[in-house]
Design a protein around this motif. Structure first.
Motif: not given
Length: 225
Positions: A190-207
């Motif tokens: 679960l912690e790994e998934l939340l970290v990945l989700g956070n990284e995904m959110n940052k990438e989308l914000k950059k886009e």
């Protein structure tokens, strides 16, 4: 377009569908689903063993006159014991009904909260375990009224309470070693998934930021030459 506090479903994001982050998130979700099923099976074994112990400890053996069918009380005991014998076969469905619910398993929600703070993670873990524990108590309560009928005692004591129209076990309850190990593995993922989700959110914000910057350049007036 703004980026909210949730991570969008990769399957709906054409730009990120084949990204490494999406693949990692999908893989992590699949592993978490496998672990969920492991926990559910471990709960079935735990509940079955618990109920069998309760039957042995609380249900007196039938006497020969009970089988004779002459006494009304004997008929009742035979009937109730028959229900007890059928109970282990119903455990799998009972556990599935109480434990295999999407709201208890975060990975089944495609829109993840991207807060990866320690406080949030501990909150989610505590909430999941509390909900699972409450429902396991309900599962164990399924046999309470039958025990009471067989023993001719009132089930309203310090061991059982009625909740949501059903009996609930309220004494100390410890998960089996297998259940605890499975849930701990789930929490790690679960912690790994939340970290990945956070990284995904940052990438989308950059886009989004890059897109907005490009739009501003396209809309800016040309300089005189």
């Amino acid at each position: 377009m703004g980026i909210g506090p949730h991570t969008p479903d990769c399957s709906e994001e054409s730009a990120g569908r084949d990204s490494d982050l999406c693949k990692k998130m999908k893989s992590t979700r699949e592993k978490m689903e496998e672990e969920t099923l492991i926990f559910i099976e471990a709960t079935k074994s735990f509940a079955l063993e618990w109920i069998q112990r309760e039957i042995e400890a609380n249900v007196p053996p039938l006497k020969s006159e009970d089988y004779s069918g002459k006494a009304e009380t004997g008929k009742k005991k035979v009937n109730e014991l028959s229900r007890l014998e059928d109970l282990p076969f119903r455990i799998q469905d009972i556990v599935e009904e109480h434990i295999n619910r999407d709201e208890y398993w975060v990975h089944r929600n495609q829109l993840l909260q991207t807060d990866i703070s320690r406080d949030y993670l501990e909150f989610k873990k505590d909430r999941i375990k509390r909900d699972l524990t409450s429902n396991i108590r309900m599962i164990l309560g399924c046999a309470a009224e039958i025990f009471a009928d067989v023993k001719d005692k009132n089930p309203e004591d310090k061991v059982w309470v009625r909740e949501r129209g059903k009996r609930k076990y309220i004494c100390i309850l410890r998960f089996s070693d297998e259940m605890t190990a499975s849930l701990n593995r789930y929490f790690t993922m679960l912690e790994e998934l939340l970290v990945l989700g956070n990284e995904m959110n940052k990438e989308l914000k950059k886009e989004v930021d890059r897109g907005e910057g490009k739009n501003k350049l396209e809309k800016s007036p040309e300089k005189d030459t």
